[in-house]
Scaffold this motif. Structure first.
Motif: not given
Length: 208
Positions: A125-134, A149-150, A178-181
């Protein structure tokens, strides 16, 4: 204590409530607490007198298990909630609801909070366009969570999104399938938390 890795259905039976830790299985007749609504173990069906402290402890353990939080981290959330304006118990629940892994689960990208935590950890996932993993990141109103996207071809995520109608999406979140967001429209309110939680018991326990 390390994170619990045993059979999660035992946790629901121990707390005497459906904690929805097993995803879609919890909505079927295979749900353990529907089949055996008594605590696990050889003394599970015995009569046990529970003290006031025991009731408070069980409530705290139940909420910890719902959100998958360890004791030290949970205590930290309580201390933060206690310093905030408003009702301490409700503030505690709001902090837990705004966790990134919980938002992922609430939006329907995962069938359980455990699965949502794993997806976040793996960077889907991204949060506000930035990748996050926490998983513990606190999501704020107006922030946008989007599936990368991937990751949009992952079968488990797509199946979960199709089944989200059964669980429903709270009013403080908005999903664009549809936009998965998803977008956090506002802060959650107490009525949005439908789990059978008596947060005042947790406040009483930690206030001793």
């Amino acid at each position: 204590m390390a994170r619990y890795s045993g059979p999660v259905c035992r946790l629901c039976r121990r707390e005497g409530a459906e904690l929805f830790l097993k995803g879609e299985r919890c909505f079927t007749d295979k749900c353990a607490i529907k089949r055996r609504s008594y605590p696990p173990g050889q003394h599970g069906q015995g009569r046990v007198k529970v003290s006031d402290y025991g009731v408070q402890l069980r409530e705290k353990q139940k909420v910890r298990r719902i959100y998958g939080i360890l004791e030290k981290q949970f205590r930290g959330y309580f201390e933060t909630a206690d310093r905030m304006k408003g009702v301490t118990g409700e503030n505690l629940l709001f902090l837990l609801e705004r966790r990134l892994d919980n938002v992922v689960y609430r939006l329907g990208f995962a069938t359980s909070r455990t699965e949502a935590r794993q997806l976040v950890r793996h960077g889907h996932f991204t949060l506000n366009g930035r990748k996050v993993n926490i998983p513990s990141i606190q999501v704020k109103p107006g922030e946008v969570l989007q599936l990368r996207e991937k990751s949009r071809k992952i079968t488990a995520i797509n199946e979960s999104l199709e089944a989200v109608v059964r669980r429903g999406i709270p009013q403080w979140l908005e999903l664009d399938k549809d936009a998965a967001k998803g977008t956090m429209k506002m802060l959650p309110v107490r009525e949005d938390i439908t789990m059978p939680i008596q947060e005042q018991l947790i406040v009483e326990l930690y206030s001793k």
